[in-house]
Design a protein around this motif. Sequence first.
Motif, short mmCIF file in Angstrom:
data_model
loop_
_atom_site.label_atom_id
_atom_site.label_comp_id
_atom_site.label_asym_id
_atom_site.label_seq_id
_atom_site.Cartn_x
_atom_site.Cartn_y
_atom_site.Cartn_z
N GLN A 93 -2.39 -0.36 -5.01
CA GLN A 93 -2.90 -0.18 -3.65
C GLN A 93 -2.62 1.25 -3.18
O GLN A 93 -2.13 1.46 -2.09
CB GLN A 93 -2.24 -1.18 -2.71
N SER A 94 -2.97 2.21 -3.99
CA SER A 94 -2.67 3.60 -3.69
C SER A 94 -3.85 4.32 -3.06
O SER A 94 -5.00 4.14 -3.48
CB SER A 94 -2.27 4.32 -4.98
N THR A 95 -3.57 5.11 -2.07
CA THR A 95 -4.56 6.00 -1.48
C THR A 95 -4.11 7.43 -1.74
O THR A 95 -2.99 7.80 -1.38
CB THR A 95 -4.66 5.77 0.05
N PRO A 149 0.83 -1.21 0.00
CA PRO A 149 0.00 0.00 0.00
C PRO A 149 0.87 1.26 0.00
O PRO A 149 1.93 1.29 0.61
CB PRO A 149 -0.79 -0.10 1.31
#
Length: 76
Positions: free
Chosen positions: A43-45, A17
Amino acid sequence: MACGGAWDVDPTRLPVPTWRWYGDADTMVPASHGRWLAERIPQSTLVVRAGEGHLGVVFGHWDEILSGCGAAPRRS
């Protein structure tokens, strides 16, 4: 990073992430850069703060940023 030439890492293959923090008033590294990366990292925010500039995001939201880092799953 994205404009500096070829990378030796393929962001689409990052197995962990990631969090990207940007301010929508940043003229040095615009939020569009973060959106570009977020679209490529599985899995990037992406967090974009309204009215924040380049360092305002970091200094104004330090506790929140560190909390997000602590929430990352640990691998052994």
